[in-house]
Design an enzyme around this catalytic site. Structure first.
Site, PDB file in Angstrom:
ATOM      1  CE  LYS A  17      -2.171  -0.918   3.868  1.00 11.22           C
ATOM      2  NZ  LYS A  17      -1.528  -2.167   4.323  1.00 11.22           N
ATOM      3  NE  ARG A  92      -4.141  -0.816  10.254  1.00  9.46           N
ATOM      4  CZ  ARG A  92      -3.044  -0.254   9.734  1.00  9.46           C
ATOM      5  NH1 ARG A  92      -3.092   0.929   9.194  1.00  9.46           N
ATOM      6  NH2 ARG A  92      -1.917  -0.907   9.746  1.00  9.46           N
ATOM      7  NE  ARG A 131       6.909  -3.033   5.588  1.00  9.01           N
ATOM      8  CZ  ARG A 131       5.605  -2.859   5.726  1.00  9.01           C
ATOM      9  NH1 ARG A 131       4.874  -2.503   4.689  1.00  9.01           N
ATOM     10  NH2 ARG A 131       5.033  -3.036   6.887  1.00  9.01           N
ATOM     11  NE  ARG A 164       6.413  -0.052   9.981  1.00 10.32           N
ATOM     12  CZ  ARG A 164       5.210  -0.099   9.396  1.00 10.32           C
ATOM     13  NH1 ARG A 164       5.052   0.405   8.174  1.00 10.32           N
ATOM     14  NH2 ARG A 164       4.184  -0.622  10.005  1.00 10.32           N
ATOM     15  NE  ARG A 175       1.997  -4.333  11.414  1.00 12.59           N
ATOM     16  CZ  ARG A 175       2.901  -4.034  10.497  1.00 12.59           C
ATOM     17  NH1 ARG A 175       4.093  -4.584  10.527  1.00 12.59           N
ATOM     18  NH2 ARG A 175       2.613  -3.181   9.542  1.00 12.59           N
TER      19      ARG A 175
HETATM   20  P1  AMP Z   1       0.910   1.069   9.237  1.00 13.88           P
HETATM   21  O1  AMP Z   1       2.129   1.879   8.979  1.00 13.88           O
HETATM   22  O2  AMP Z   1      -0.277   1.539   8.452  1.00 13.88           O
HETATM   23  O3  AMP Z   1       1.130  -0.409   9.111  1.00 13.88           O
HETATM   24  O4  AMP Z   1       0.514   1.333  10.784  1.00 13.88           O
HETATM   25  C1  AMP Z   1       1.395   0.968  11.842  1.00 13.88           C
HETATM   26  C2  AMP Z   1       0.605   0.818  13.135  1.00 13.88           C
HETATM   27  O5  AMP Z   1      -0.039   2.057  13.471  1.00 13.88           O
HETATM   28  C3  AMP Z   1      -0.528  -0.198  13.088  1.00 13.88           C
HETATM   29  O6  AMP Z   1      -0.063  -1.517  13.337  1.00 13.88           O
HETATM   30  C4  AMP Z   1      -1.447   0.326  14.188  1.00 13.88           C
HETATM   31  O7  AMP Z   1      -0.973   0.019  15.471  1.00 13.88           O
HETATM   32  C5  AMP Z   1      -1.341   1.824  14.006  1.00 13.88           C
HETATM   33  N1  AMP Z   1      -2.349   2.363  13.048  1.00 13.88           N
HETATM   34  C6  AMP Z   1      -2.125   2.956  11.846  1.00 13.88           C
HETATM   35  N2  AMP Z   1      -3.275   3.312  11.258  1.00 13.88           N
HETATM   36  C7  AMP Z   1      -4.265   2.940  12.094  1.00 13.88           C
HETATM   37  C8  AMP Z   1      -5.690   3.004  12.054  1.00 13.88           C
HETATM   38  N3  AMP Z   1      -6.331   3.532  11.004  1.00 13.88           N
HETATM   39  N4  AMP Z   1      -6.382   2.504  13.119  1.00 13.88           N
HETATM   40  C9  AMP Z   1      -5.752   1.978  14.183  1.00 13.88           C
HETATM   41  N5  AMP Z   1      -4.421   1.867  14.290  1.00 13.88           N
HETATM   42  C10 AMP Z   1      -3.667   2.338  13.258  1.00 13.88           C
END
Ligand code: AMP
Length: 225
Positions: A17, A92, A131, A164, A175
């Site tokens: 994404k 999400r 990654r 990360r 996740r």
């Molecule tokens: P990402 O970079 O999108 O994978 O987000 C990393 C982490 O941030 C996720 O594993 C969640 O803990 C938190 N996070 C990001 N976006 C959201 C969302 N829309 N709702 C809840 N938690 C989020």
């Protein structure tokens, strides 16, 4: 007002994404809004939101809806979204999708399409292990599939590339489970509204990008008819 292009990217962690959003941002000159990036910036700066979000993020769980919805709503109200936006990682949960729908409706806007980048779990684990993101702006790379020109250095801003914390294998499993439980229902949510578009995320980044561009061209055509 010319029609807006308001895109949502849905898919499991590691589906690509972020990579696609970066490319689409360049194609369409639209702001790329990643709630994950916004949260990581808050954690880094030690803000109140960052403090509240940190433990959820480290464990691979979701940050509570009320915190995320307020943060995203504020971002979407900034003037650079007037021609559209590309949302990565939000909504999400169904609650977040409903909140987004209500906000956009109040403002006379709507989601143009929700792009589902589909990748099976088995492929995800392998992908996430390779990654890397840059420390400065979170630009995405993959050691095998999308390598930087120079090892461990960001092509775009020269900063260092790292893994990360939440890309560690044990966190990735959590996740993925959270994705299937809480985010996968959004597929039906957007299907019901006729907004879902599926993309095969197992193809190369360039192929996925071409497919998405073709989908967007069709959407624009439909919109102008
Ligand atoms: P990402 O970079 O999108 O994978 O987000 C990393 C982490 O941030 C996720 O594993 C969640 O803990 C938190 N996070 C990001 N976006 C959201 C969302 N829309 N709702 C809840 N938690 C989020």
């Amino acid at each position: 007002m010319p029609s807006q292009l308001n895109l949502i990217l849905i898919g499991p962690p590691g589906a690509g994404k972020g990579t696609q959003a970066e490319r689409l941002t360049e194609d369409f000159r639209l702001p790329f809004i990643s709630t994950g990036e916004m949260l990581r910036a808050n954690v880094k700066e030690g803000t109140e939101l960052g403090k509240q979000a940190k433990q959820h993020m480290e464990s691979g769980g979701l940050v509570p809806d009320e915190l995320i919805v307020a943060m995203a709503a504020e971002r979407l109200d900034q003037s650079d979204t007037e021609d559209g936006f590309i949302l990565d990682g939000f909504p999400r949960t169904t609650g977040q999708a409903e909140a987004l729908e209500e906000q956009l409706e109040r403002e006379g806007r709507r989601v143009t399409a929700a792009l589902l980048i589909d990748v099976p779990d088995t492929a995800i684990v392998k992908r996430i292990a390779g990654r890397r993101v840059c420390v400065k702006a979170g630009h995405n790379y993959h050691v095998d599939f999308d390598p930087p020109k120079h090892a461990d250095v960001c092509d775009q801003d020269g900063s260092r590339l790292i893994q990360r914390d939440d890309d560690r294998p044990e966190v990735v499993q959590k996740r993925l489970a959270v994705y299937h439980e809480q985010t996968a229902p959004l597929v039906q949510f957007y299907e019901d509204r006729g907004l879902l578009r599926r993309v095969d995320g197992t193809r190369t980044p360039a192929e996925v990008h071409n497919h998405i561009r073709a989908l967007i061209a069709t959407l624009k055509l439909e919109d102008s008819i």
